[in-house]
Scaffold this motif. Sequence first.
Motif, PDB file in Angstrom:
ATOM      1  N   SER A  65       0.801  -1.173  -0.083  1.00  0.00           N
ATOM      2  CA  SER A  65       0.013  -0.014   0.093  1.00  0.00           C
ATOM      3  C   SER A  65       0.687   1.046  -0.096  1.00  0.00           C
ATOM      4  O   SER A  65       0.581   2.319  -0.728  1.00  0.00           O
ATOM      5  CB  SER A  65      -0.890  -0.022   1.041  1.00  0.00           C
ATOM      6  N   SER A 101      -2.604  -4.687  -7.160  1.00  0.00           N
ATOM      7  CA  SER A 101      -3.887  -5.445  -7.055  1.00  0.00           C
ATOM      8  C   SER A 101      -3.912  -6.849  -7.345  1.00  0.00           C
ATOM      9  O   SER A 101      -4.545  -7.557  -6.693  1.00  0.00           O
ATOM     10  CB  SER A 101      -5.340  -4.468  -7.816  1.00  0.00           C
ATOM     11  N   PRO A 140       1.565   5.785  -7.357  1.00  0.00           N
ATOM     12  CA  PRO A 140       0.085   5.496  -7.738  1.00  0.00           C
ATOM     13  C   PRO A 140      -0.192   4.656  -8.698  1.00  0.00           C
ATOM     14  O   PRO A 140      -1.053   3.966  -8.987  1.00  0.00           O
ATOM     15  CB  PRO A 140      -0.451   6.901  -7.966  1.00  0.00           C
ATOM     16  N   CYS A 151       2.057   1.560  -3.362  1.00  0.00           N
ATOM     17  CA  CYS A 151       0.916   2.597  -4.216  1.00  0.00           C
ATOM     18  C   CYS A 151       0.818   4.098  -3.824  1.00  0.00           C
ATOM     19  O   CYS A 151       0.442   4.678  -4.843  1.00  0.00           O
ATOM     20  CB  CYS A 151      -0.283   1.996  -3.984  1.00  0.00           C
ATOM     21  N   HIS A 190      -5.971   0.068  -5.180  1.00  0.00           N
ATOM     22  CA  HIS A 190      -5.528  -1.516  -4.976  1.00  0.00           C
ATOM     23  C   HIS A 190      -6.172  -2.056  -4.118  1.00  0.00           C
ATOM     24  O   HIS A 190      -6.233  -3.494  -3.899  1.00  0.00           O
ATOM     25  CB  HIS A 190      -4.116  -1.530  -4.733  1.00  0.00           C
ATOM     26  N   HIS A 242      -6.395   4.889  -9.504  1.00  0.00           N
ATOM     27  CA  HIS A 242      -5.240   4.462  -8.877  1.00  0.00           C
ATOM     28  C   HIS A 242      -5.879   3.809  -7.486  1.00  0.00           C
ATOM     29  O   HIS A 242      -5.721   4.345  -6.496  1.00  0.00           O
ATOM     30  CB  HIS A 242      -4.157   5.230  -8.681  1.00  0.00           C
ATOM     31  N   SER A 280      -0.835   0.665  -8.876  1.00  0.00           N
ATOM     32  CA  SER A 280      -1.825   0.271  -8.134  1.00  0.00           C
ATOM     33  C   SER A 280      -2.593  -0.963  -8.873  1.00  0.00           C
ATOM     34  O   SER A 280      -2.860  -1.897  -8.091  1.00  0.00           O
ATOM     35  CB  SER A 280      -3.002   1.434  -8.000  1.00  0.00           C
TER      36      SER A 280
END
Length: 414
Positions: free
Chosen positions: A238, A252, A245, A241, A311, A309, A248
């Motif tokens: 995270s 995911s 970004p 991300c 995830h 963006h 992402s």
Amino acid sequence: MYPGSIEEVVDIVQWCRREGRKLRVVGSGHSFTAIAASNDVLMSLDHLQGIVRVDQEARTATVWAGTKLKRLGEALFSHGLSQENLGDIDVQSIAGAISTGTHGTGLTFGNISTQVIGMTVVTGQGEVLECTPQSHPEWFKAMQISLGVLGVIVQVTLRLEAAYKLEYESRRLPITDCLTQLTQLAGENRHFEFFWFPYAEPCQIKLMNITEREVSTRKLQDYFNEVVMENAFFGLLSEMCRLLPRTSAAISRLSASQVPVGRKVSHSHRLFATKRLVRFHEMEYSLPSEAMAEVIKEMQAALSKQRFHVHFPVECRYAKGDDIWLSPAYGRDSAYIAVHMYKGMPYEAYFRAMEEIFLHYGGRPHWGKMHTLQAPQFENRYPMWSAFQNVREELDPDQLFMNEYLSRIFKPHS
């Protein structure tokens, strides 16, 4: 303020009324809105926790309203009792959970408020009210989910079950297959939910059913899955991300590919909740249950078009319809869909696009989660909205329990 008795709660309410002060009650502060915020007097019921009495024959228990769900589960279990259903977080107080419509998942189970059969409430006039479906049928329907605007809930009586064990199963399944099997998965399992990872094909499905099997002893494996993978490792992803970004979608897909697969058995109150250490913003809406698949498809299309963006997985659950006036599941079996964004990442555009889809399908927001609606929109979505307003005027004529956030939800008294 931390009252230690009903009498002290009464004293605080009466003092606020005399002095023209506003009062809000905070549970665990778990809501994503400012529902418990106060620029004036804030009351915590943390000193009012534990079981007051148990009726083994009737399978009911009266508990202090400040009791945290995790502590409540263990306390009830010591009496051989359990709640029929819980959400996936157990840090909330029981009063906070019922006041905001906290729910778990399962087509045959309503939200936690449907387990309530009685409440002791200190009204805005400082009166102690014992409220049941028999004694005050209309007031009770308003109080089951009240947003804390009808009074201070000090005790709650719950309808319970004999303690039971659940077998939990986690699987990976292509999202397309999951959507085509929703009716079967929801209908054949006591509890069913799924997590859809944006931009990824595999999703995670979680199933729980009653079992007589022995409790699993796999502490190391559970720690690795729940703490290391689902929290520590996911937290690192995270942060990536947030800093980058554009990663992402890839993150995911990576997260979806690492969904743990397996089974375990434990006592119900220890299986419902999951550890959530990664911080995020959340918006959740209740929709007609039959709309679940179509809404997910529209969300997929919006993500494909706008390439947000994001995830964090989308959490999808079910709940039985009820007759509680401010319940998001009022009058209909419901699908609950929750979207999340990692802390520090922009969420407004993503949430706004998803909210537009939810509203198109008659969505009602979870009272503890983010939304943009105001009074007129709630009036149109809740058939008993005016009736609730009337009860509010009866029990809190001085608007003692209002704050800035609630003022945008409820019209001023006429």
